[in-house]
Motif scaffolding. Structure first.
Motif, PDB file in Angstrom:
ATOM      1  N   ALA A   1      13.925  17.778 -31.009  1.00 47.73           N
ATOM      2  CA  ALA A   1      15.224  17.722 -30.336  1.00 47.73           C
ATOM      3  C   ALA A   1      15.740  16.285 -30.265  1.00 47.73           C
ATOM      4  N   GLU A   2      14.823  15.318 -30.107  1.00 47.01           N
ATOM      5  CA  GLU A   2      15.254  13.929 -29.956  1.00 47.01           C
ATOM      6  C   GLU A   2      15.906  13.363 -31.221  1.00 47.01           C
ATOM      7  N   TRP A   3      15.218  13.505 -32.352  1.00 52.26           N
ATOM      8  CA  TRP A   3      15.843  12.946 -33.565  1.00 52.26           C
ATOM      9  C   TRP A   3      17.040  13.773 -34.028  1.00 52.26           C
ATOM     10  N   GLU A   4      17.044  15.061 -33.679  1.00 54.92           N
ATOM     11  CA  GLU A   4      18.207  15.861 -34.070  1.00 54.92           C
ATOM     12  C   GLU A   4      19.477  15.369 -33.364  1.00 54.92           C
ATOM     13  N   GLU A   5      19.330  14.888 -32.144  1.00 54.68           N
ATOM     14  CA  GLU A   5      20.509  14.389 -31.427  1.00 54.68           C
ATOM     15  C   GLU A   5      21.134  13.218 -32.198  1.00 54.68           C
ATOM     16  N   PHE A   6      20.257  12.308 -32.646  1.00 58.59           N
ATOM     17  CA  PHE A   6      20.719  11.164 -33.436  1.00 58.59           C
ATOM     18  C   PHE A   6      21.328  11.627 -34.774  1.00 58.59           C
ATOM     19  N   SER A   7      20.612  12.478 -35.464  1.00 59.20           N
ATOM     20  CA  SER A   7      21.060  12.922 -36.786  1.00 59.20           C
ATOM     21  C   SER A   7      22.385  13.673 -36.709  1.00 59.20           C
ATOM     22  N   ARG A   8      22.550  14.440 -35.667  1.00 64.65           N
ATOM     23  CA  ARG A   8      23.778  15.218 -35.496  1.00 64.65           C
ATOM     24  C   ARG A   8      25.007  14.291 -35.466  1.00 64.65           C
ATOM     25  N   ILE A   9      24.851  13.186 -34.745  1.00 67.43           N
ATOM     26  CA  ILE A   9      25.953  12.213 -34.657  1.00 67.43           C
ATOM     27  C   ILE A   9      26.271  11.642 -36.036  1.00 67.43           C
ATOM     28  N   ARG A  10      25.210  11.251 -36.749  1.00 70.68           N
ATOM     29  CA  ARG A  10      25.438  10.666 -38.079  1.00 70.68           C
ATOM     30  C   ARG A  10      26.082  11.670 -39.040  1.00 70.68           C
ATOM     31  N   LEU A  11      25.595  12.905 -39.026  1.00 71.36           N
ATOM     32  CA  LEU A  11      26.119  13.921 -39.953  1.00 71.36           C
ATOM     33  C   LEU A  11      27.588  14.226 -39.645  1.00 71.36           C
ATOM     34  N   ALA A  12      27.926  14.266 -38.365  1.00 69.85           N
ATOM     35  CA  ALA A  12      29.309  14.560 -37.974  1.00 69.85           C
ATOM     36  C   ALA A  12      30.253  13.452 -38.425  1.00 69.85           C
ATOM     37  N   GLU A  13      29.699  12.244 -38.586  1.00 65.26           N
ATOM     38  CA  GLU A  13      30.515  11.115 -39.064  1.00 65.26           C
ATOM     39  C   GLU A  13      30.607  11.102 -40.592  1.00 65.26           C
TER      40      GLU A  13
ATOM     41  N   PRO B   1      16.171  16.517 -42.975  1.00 64.66           N
ATOM     42  CA  PRO B   1      15.445  16.006 -41.813  1.00 64.66           C
ATOM     43  C   PRO B   1      15.435  14.479 -41.803  1.00 64.66           C
ATOM     44  N   LEU B   2      15.122  13.893 -40.698  1.00 67.67           N
ATOM     45  CA  LEU B   2      15.130  12.435 -40.570  1.00 67.67           C
ATOM     46  C   LEU B   2      14.192  11.837 -41.615  1.00 67.67           C
ATOM     47  N   SER B   3      14.734  10.989 -42.508  1.00 64.00           N
ATOM     48  CA  SER B   3      13.910  10.398 -43.564  1.00 64.00           C
ATOM     49  C   SER B   3      13.196   9.144 -43.051  1.00 64.00           C
ATOM     50  N   ASP B   4      12.166   8.757 -43.748  1.00 63.16           N
ATOM     51  CA  ASP B   4      11.463   7.515 -43.395  1.00 63.16           C
ATOM     52  C   ASP B   4      12.438   6.338 -43.454  1.00 63.16           C
ATOM     53  N   GLU B   5      13.348   6.428 -44.403  1.00 58.78           N
ATOM     54  CA  GLU B   5      14.330   5.347 -44.581  1.00 58.78           C
ATOM     55  C   GLU B   5      15.231   5.195 -43.346  1.00 58.78           C
ATOM     56  N   ALA B   6      15.586   6.323 -42.727  1.00 55.15           N
ATOM     57  CA  ALA B   6      16.508   6.272 -41.592  1.00 55.15           C
ATOM     58  C   ALA B   6      15.791   6.123 -40.252  1.00 55.15           C
ATOM     59  N   ARG B   7      14.478   6.231 -40.272  1.00 58.06           N
ATOM     60  CA  ARG B   7      13.751   6.213 -39.003  1.00 58.06           C
ATOM     61  C   ARG B   7      13.955   4.911 -38.219  1.00 58.06           C
ATOM     62  N   PRO B   8      13.902   3.755 -38.873  1.00 55.72           N
ATOM     63  CA  PRO B   8      14.143   2.522 -38.107  1.00 55.72           C
ATOM     64  C   PRO B   8      15.506   2.541 -37.410  1.00 55.72           C
ATOM     65  N   GLU B   9      16.530   3.028 -38.117  1.00 61.17           N
ATOM     66  CA  GLU B   9      17.861   3.109 -37.519  1.00 61.17           C
ATOM     67  C   GLU B   9      17.823   4.012 -36.289  1.00 61.17           C
ATOM     68  N   TYR B  10      17.078   5.150 -36.416  1.00 59.16           N
ATOM     69  CA  TYR B  10      16.933   6.073 -35.285  1.00 59.16           C
ATOM     70  C   TYR B  10      16.219   5.389 -34.122  1.00 59.16           C
ATOM     71  N   GLU B  11      15.167   4.638 -34.454  1.00 58.47           N
ATOM     72  CA  GLU B  11      14.393   3.994 -33.388  1.00 58.47           C
ATOM     73  C   GLU B  11      15.281   2.996 -32.627  1.00 58.47           C
TER      74      GLU B  11
ATOM     75  N   VAL C   1       6.255  20.074 -29.859  1.00 66.11           N
ATOM     76  CA  VAL C   1       6.967  19.995 -31.147  1.00 66.11           C
ATOM     77  C   VAL C   1       8.485  20.021 -30.933  1.00 66.11           C
ATOM     78  N   ALA C   2       8.920  20.942 -30.082  1.00 62.08           N
ATOM     79  CA  ALA C   2      10.357  21.119 -29.873  1.00 62.08           C
ATOM     80  C   ALA C   2      10.984  19.857 -29.278  1.00 62.08           C
ATOM     81  N   GLN C   3      10.270  19.204 -28.381  1.00 68.68           N
ATOM     82  CA  GLN C   3      10.784  18.000 -27.726  1.00 68.68           C
ATOM     83  C   GLN C   3      11.046  16.887 -28.752  1.00 68.68           C
ATOM     84  N   GLU C   4      10.027  16.624 -29.584  1.00 63.85           N
ATOM     85  CA  GLU C   4      10.148  15.563 -30.581  1.00 63.85           C
ATOM     86  C   GLU C   4      11.305  15.872 -31.530  1.00 63.85           C
TER      87      GLU C   4
END
Lengths: 212, 212, 212, 212, 212, 212
Positions: F172-184, F193-203, F167-170
């Motif tokens: 941690a991965e999207w949090e890295e992406f989200s952290r960048i977006r939130l800081a911007e 949390p990562l929404s379905d809408e933003a998931r493609p962008e994350y992928e 659980v923690a691994q999964e």
């Protein structure tokens, strides 16, 4: 006027109120190099005894025990002596011991709790008699008037005592009237505090009662 | 079911239990620029009075006083008015004042302590009536059923009240039987909780009692 | 001699003193993966029941509930069973529930408070019976003699009990004499502790009383 | 030897240790009738200033602020003056204010916390200078040697200081040797405390180091 | 002027001061029947997110978490968002989580502690945004100016801000001069507070500095 | 999963995280008749030494010191030995001593505070090694995995460790992406949390990063 409560909780007693001038006793933490004596070796070196030697009829003892919950400042025997001298109450920011028989002595007791330990077994020792002390977050000077009831203990500086009595007297009179009205379902807006509108009714009640 | 205790300790009273819908009162810390009025100047501006104007027979007042031990939320006079209006109990996450006469009013009182201070002398002020409040670590909404006895006060959401009563009723019946057996030295494994093995004995006892 | 108080406050009871050998019960914080059972599913898995199965007439139960104020360790039913088995008192570094009826059972109860919660609803669970425990800042071993009165509870190791009794007996005798003198306004320097000067007077008093 | 810790927590500082004779300052609760003055009206009436007038190079100030977390006993300006006088450290059973710049002064600070309030805004006032005080549960007399480091502050009575130094010196020497062995994975049973078995090895190590 | 400290202790940070208008968030105890949702099921129902949607550059968030030490009100992700929106500081009468990375964001953080728990795991839930709250014993209204540094956080009502700045400015100027004199061993009676006697010296110093 | 925090506060250290299996040590209050030995007389009778004899590389020691703030459970010498044995961290529901040098050893330390006292001077003594203990309100069994960082220490039962890591691994991965977006200044509704809408962008972000 000093209406700040001295926080020590009160024991459930028949005599639920007491008032009188304060004798004070100050405790500090014990240090091995400064307090070598065994309690029963030289009793007269123990300062908590000395506060009682000053007791006159009507006195209250106020003790700064620093909130300590493990030291019993006085036990039944010394409280018996204080009662025998005419003392009326004891306020302790800490504990007493022998609390069962102590309650039956007829003194007012305002304390934080009870413990079987006497203070020489624990961490605090008496260091001064009749100096200013802190008790329940309030400064108490020797000779201040301590007034205590179920709500706790309050300190009144001697010079403010006459003014306090005057205000309290007037207040107590209309409260007696208002209490009756409120208990009957009367309107709080009229009767508490006593409104100008209800004052004539109060004056009539008071006049009638006076003539009774 | 919300069986979490509202922690305020109970005063030792004759009426050791009470239940009814909650009226709520919220306190917050006082700030000089926001609470300039003197208590007796404009009493009707004081919100703690207003919670009582809503009182109907059977009501309980629940006060979030934020655990403050130096403010007396209500005194004898206002509690007399509340009793006069039919109120049955007061739960305060803090203190009352005039606690001696207050206990004699016949209201159930679940409080943390008593103090001679009224709230305008201290650090908290009433800010809202009949909003959700915290009391004893539990959220209380206006209209929740408050059930209180020697163990403390418990909040029951209205919609859960019927289910709670059904469970409690069944439980109370076999406990009466089991209590008798346990007091006689009966085996706890049989009687508490009531085992399948002891159930026939219970049913017989119940039937006999019913026919008595 | 272990005169350190076990701090749990005492409920106001008719039976204000009790003494007997200790049965002990230890609680630890609950963890979801280690305590999955529902209270009524398998009662015999609950260790707090088992401490009572060891009870013999005259026993005291001492519970390390880690000072928890939200868990009721025992309720009326289990206390009834303990009383039925001849138990004389319960000391809990935490809470009981059903405290109203519990007080009427005639057991001595030394506790921190009362709560309507039973322990399975809260954060602590029983983990061991008759192991050394901490209660009120004191270590208690199974079989230690627990002596409790209004001042709180004290632990006496079995091997020290005879010596303690001898000292206490001698002390109690002269205190009876001194108490009378102090209540009459006698000089504390003479009578408490009993001075060499007052000892002849005490001996005469004792002799007279004996011959009476 | 008085190795009891003075509990005030230490701020994280470059100068993590200090020692010197104690100047003491005692606070008590404020009372309106006894402390009417405005702070800047007559500064010299404020006793907390006076403790600093006694400061000599190497001194430590010890303050009994009764654990109060809302009063800042000294601020940057007065601490600057104390540093200018050669003071080395301040131990407060309470708080300082201006803690950011205060930390940069190079004084050792052992305190419970920081606050923006100065004491005249709050509940305690200075009442005596260079009297025995309680700080962190320990009695401190003026002139006692206060020794403080990351672990907290300790009081050493002057008469015990030479004996303490002798023991500490011997202890420090073998600990240096043992520390090296333990860090290498050496057996604690041999090296801490230094066993008779390991003493020859220590003596050789010491001799070699001395000849280096 | 409201110079009462908001007690939450500050984390050791590079940015040790911050000021700005308050956004407020209120927590109350969780109740099972009122807060059934799982945190990640419907995030937008969680009110602690909503306080951040109001954030404008320069804002401070003030949270009444009721002193709870087990709930992490915000974690790194939400604090990153707040920082991204231009927020400058967070004051919590309770805890944050992810405190290691949170400290590196460059926000000012005034909190009681850190915890790995998020609030949905614990006993408190957010119930209102931008209502008056209590934090550190002080009432904070949305829009109040919060000024915080190493000493803690202070609330300034908007209408008092100009007056406060004027006093602070004048005070800061002579303190700069006095600080220099005190550090050189100058007499505190002359320089702090600035005496009439030292004022000419200060005026010369100020004039010289101005002309430099 | 046991994400409850072990409350002991962490010292500010370079090594701000550690994880490993738990060795446990239990303290109970000291009693004169049960703990007569002088610390240096027979060191091997002291149980707190024995928990260290079990240490293997990667171990964490967890101590139930019952929240005691006056006893230093371990000092620099024993911690040096533990480090020499490969230990990685110590969690104490109480205090350590020699905290200055202890911090420089490179162990992770999660404690409530520091004190100069060693435990034989105070009120608690070690009574058992590698038994279930309470620490910070959580039950810890020997062998449980303790994971600790700036937020505090958490206990993970061994059997749950693999699931937790997945659980923690999964996460941690999207949090890295989200952290960048939130800081911007990105929208929290999209990214945390990562929404379905933003998931493609994350992928896409993840794929690009993987190919870099």
């Amino acid at each position: 006027m000093c209406r700040r409560s001295s926080r020590p909780a009160q024991c459930d007693l028949a005599t639920a109120s007491a008032a009188g001038p304060a004798l004070t006793l100050q405790f500090l933490p014990k240090r091995e190099d400064l307090y070598p004596v065994d309690e029963y070796a030289e009793p007269e070196k123990q300062l908590h005894r000395h506060v009682m030697y000053h007791a006159q009829p009507g006195d209250m003892i106020v003790v700064d025990a620093r909130g300590d919950m493990t030291s019993g400042v006085f036990g039944e025997m010394m409280l018996t002596y204080f009662k025998g001298r005419g003392g009326v109450g004891v306020v302790v920011d800490g504990c007493l011991r022998d609390i069962g028989p102590a309650k039956r002595l007829g003194l007012g007791l305002w304390i934080r709790g009870a413990t079987p330990n006497f203070h020489a077994q624990t961490n605090i020792v008496p260091v001064a008699v009749n100096v200013p002390v802190a008790c329940g977050g309030t400064l108490v000077e020797p000779g201040d008037i301590v007034v205590a009831d179920d709500d706790g203990a309050v300190v009144v500086p001697v010079k403010l005592a006459p003014a306090l009595l005057a205000v309290a007297q007037e207040h107590a009179e209309w409260e007696e009237f208002s209490r009756i009205r409120l208990a009957e379902g009367g309107d709080m807006r009229l009767y508490y505090p006593l409104s100008d509108e209800a004052r004539p009714e109060y004056e009539r009640w008071r006049a009638e009662r006076g003539s009774a």
